[in-house]
Design a protein around this motif. Sequence first.
Motif, PDB file in Angstrom:
ATOM      1  N   LEU A 220       0.740  -1.201  -0.061  1.00 53.79           N
ATOM      2  CA  LEU A 220       0.218   0.089   0.170  1.00 53.79           C
ATOM      3  C   LEU A 220       0.949   1.262  -0.015  1.00 53.79           C
ATOM      4  CD1 LEU A 220      -2.754  -1.083   2.777  1.00 53.79           C
ATOM      5  CD2 LEU A 220      -3.230  -0.549   0.107  1.00 53.79           C
ATOM      6  N   VAL A 221       0.310   2.166  -0.821  1.00 51.76           N
ATOM      7  CA  VAL A 221       1.191   3.408  -0.951  1.00 51.76           C
ATOM      8  C   VAL A 221       0.023   4.652  -0.856  1.00 51.76           C
ATOM      9  CG1 VAL A 221       3.211   2.377  -2.103  1.00 51.76           C
ATOM     10  CG2 VAL A 221       1.244   3.467  -3.378  1.00 51.76           C
ATOM     11  N   TRP A 243       0.873   0.081   9.673  1.00 49.56           N
ATOM     12  CA  TRP A 243       1.902   0.726  10.650  1.00 49.56           C
ATOM     13  C   TRP A 243       2.440   1.805   9.638  1.00 49.56           C
ATOM     14  CZ3 TRP A 243       2.579  -0.050  15.525  1.00 49.56           C
ATOM     15  CH2 TRP A 243       2.270  -1.502  16.058  1.00 49.56           C
ATOM     16  N   CYS A 244       2.432   1.686   8.401  1.00 45.47           N
ATOM     17  CA  CYS A 244       3.063   2.730   7.804  1.00 45.47           C
ATOM     18  C   CYS A 244       2.549   2.665   6.432  1.00 45.47           C
ATOM     19  CB  CYS A 244       4.657   2.850   7.989  1.00 45.47           C
ATOM     20  SG  CYS A 244       5.209   4.433   7.024  1.00 45.47           S
ATOM     21  N   LEU A 245       2.100   3.946   5.892  1.00 45.37           N
ATOM     22  CA  LEU A 245       1.933   4.013   4.304  1.00 45.37           C
ATOM     23  C   LEU A 245       2.710   5.073   3.609  1.00 45.37           C
ATOM     24  CD1 LEU A 245      -2.265   4.407   4.770  1.00 45.37           C
ATOM     25  CD2 LEU A 245      -0.854   2.356   4.409  1.00 45.37           C
ATOM     26  N   ASP A 267       4.149  -0.195 -11.497  1.00 47.55           N
ATOM     27  CA  ASP A 267       2.802   0.032 -11.223  1.00 47.55           C
ATOM     28  C   ASP A 267       1.994   0.630  -9.936  1.00 47.55           C
ATOM     29  OD1 ASP A 267      -0.283  -1.100 -12.643  1.00 47.55           O
ATOM     30  OD2 ASP A 267      -0.469  -1.450 -10.696  1.00 47.55           O
ATOM     31  N   ALA A 268       1.150   1.276 -10.131  1.00 49.19           N
ATOM     32  CA  ALA A 268       0.570   1.831  -8.915  1.00 49.19           C
ATOM     33  C   ALA A 268      -0.870   2.183  -9.137  1.00 49.19           C
ATOM     34  CB  ALA A 268       0.917   3.327  -8.550  1.00 49.19           C
ATOM     35  N   THR A 269      -1.919   1.116  -8.689  1.00 44.08           N
ATOM     36  CA  THR A 269      -3.089   0.907  -8.667  1.00 44.08           C
ATOM     37  C   THR A 269      -4.242   1.172  -7.798  1.00 44.08           C
ATOM     38  OG1 THR A 269      -2.819  -0.374 -11.137  1.00 44.08           O
ATOM     39  CG2 THR A 269      -4.811  -0.471 -10.127  1.00 44.08           C
ATOM     40  N   LYS A 270      -5.134   1.757  -7.856  1.00 48.47           N
ATOM     41  CA  LYS A 270      -6.302   1.910  -6.783  1.00 48.47           C
ATOM     42  C   LYS A 270      -7.037   0.857  -6.647  1.00 48.47           C
ATOM     43  CE  LYS A 270     -10.130   4.790  -5.268  1.00 48.47           C
ATOM     44  NZ  LYS A 270     -10.998   6.194  -5.590  1.00 48.47           N
ATOM     45  N   PRO A 306      -6.397   8.424   3.015  1.00 49.97           N
ATOM     46  CA  PRO A 306      -6.393   8.073   1.409  1.00 49.97           C
ATOM     47  C   PRO A 306      -6.909   6.743   1.379  1.00 49.97           C
ATOM     48  CG  PRO A 306      -4.451   9.177   2.082  1.00 49.97           C
ATOM     49  CD  PRO A 306      -5.171   8.833   3.317  1.00 49.97           C
ATOM     50  N   ALA A 307      -7.641   6.393   0.210  1.00 55.63           N
ATOM     51  CA  ALA A 307      -8.330   5.116  -0.093  1.00 55.63           C
ATOM     52  C   ALA A 307      -7.307   4.260  -0.568  1.00 55.63           C
ATOM     53  CB  ALA A 307      -9.370   5.264  -1.165  1.00 55.63           C
ATOM     54  N   PRO A 308      -6.906   2.761  -0.520  1.00 58.16           N
ATOM     55  CA  PRO A 308      -6.201   1.980  -0.706  1.00 58.16           C
ATOM     56  C   PRO A 308      -5.638   2.085  -2.278  1.00 58.16           C
ATOM     57  CG  PRO A 308      -7.749   0.987   0.420  1.00 58.16           C
ATOM     58  CD  PRO A 308      -8.398   2.114   0.342  1.00 58.16           C
ATOM     59  N   LYS A 309      -4.201   2.143  -2.282  1.00 56.23           N
ATOM     60  CA  LYS A 309      -3.912   2.059  -3.625  1.00 56.23           C
ATOM     61  C   LYS A 309      -2.442   1.219  -3.655  1.00 56.23           C
ATOM     62  CE  LYS A 309      -1.877   5.373  -7.033  1.00 56.23           C
ATOM     63  NZ  LYS A 309      -1.692   6.809  -7.416  1.00 56.23           N
ATOM     64  N   ARG A 310      -2.090   0.473  -4.555  1.00 58.85           N
ATOM     65  CA  ARG A 310      -1.127  -0.603  -4.250  1.00 58.85           C
ATOM     66  C   ARG A 310      -0.130  -0.314  -5.334  1.00 58.85           C
ATOM     67  NH1 ARG A 310      -1.972  -5.083  -0.922  1.00 58.85           N
ATOM     68  NH2 ARG A 310      -3.767  -4.768   0.242  1.00 58.85           N
ATOM     69  N   ALA A 311       1.247  -0.519  -5.031  1.00 52.94           N
ATOM     70  CA  ALA A 311       2.295   0.002  -5.807  1.00 52.94           C
ATOM     71  C   ALA A 311       2.989  -1.258  -6.107  1.00 52.94           C
ATOM     72  CB  ALA A 311       3.054   1.040  -5.457  1.00 52.94           C
TER      73      ALA A 311
END
Length: 317
Positions: A220-221, A243-245, A267-270, A306-311
């Motif tokens: 998650l980012v 713990w940390c984003l 890649d970075a995708t919501k 912020p809503a989940p976004k994954r890189a």
Amino acid sequence: MLKDFEKHCKSTSLSPICTSLVELSMQAFGVNNGNIPKWENAIIDLEANQPGPVSFKHPFVAIDSDINPNQLTQSLKQLMPWRKGPYQIGQLNLESEWRGDMKWDRLKDHIQPLAGKAVLDVGSGNGYFTYLMALQGADLALGIEPFLLFNYQFQAIRTLISNPPKAYVLPLKLEQMPMQPSFDTVFSMGVLYHQKDHMLHLQQLKNVLQDDGELILETLVIDQMYGDQIIPEDRYARMRNVWCLPSTDTLHTWLTQAGFNNIRLIDATKTTPEEQRATHWIGDNTQSIKDFLDPNDDDLTVEGLPAPKRAIFICNK
């Protein structure tokens, strides 16, 4: 399954650490857990069926089988919740909470070929991705997953396969792995944000990688507009132990500090309800991503973050 793993493991480059992994796994399986008899009975029921060949039929890890789907459903539902997947066994579509194929599609064309490699899947869950790694031709694809239920889910699926691929899941944590450079490719997907010490996790990933080995890190980012990082005060998207984003820039810095090179963001995708959804395979707690977001603004979680976004980052040792 442990006997199969040990026999296979000793014929691979992982031979020096095989006995240690088996001993640690036996200890983990020996804990007192009241659910184990139910899980074991479900697997015994599945063993009565005729197994079939396995392949990847997008989006499913698919087993060609004539098993009665109603009987199969009854057994597999003893092992809920099914988080990772999806699987297809004959006429039955096991629609897990996560559409793992969507994550795989984002990374598969960017990684080094897995054929002939020793591969580690950290936090593997029930082994959906571990199976995909093995089906790509890995010499051995090892998933490690401390949550026992997911180990039993892996065994249940494996029971239904006539000629299982070179995939295994053991009930271990990364910190239990011998810190030796054993693996050609290491995946850590959906794990980093649960680590209180993110740099320790990155260092451990590096320690188990061969020189020039490849790390695939998915986590998650946040967007840079929210700062360098966010440390949730309590829950994040109703999850404990987040713990940390970090921002992607911050995560790039962490990887550099950990000593990785050739670092690239691929890649970075919501996360959307198409990828993470409630299904009847997740049991009584039917909440999923839709329930974790602000009902008036899907760019925010219910906590106002912020809503989940994954890189996905790929880098080398």
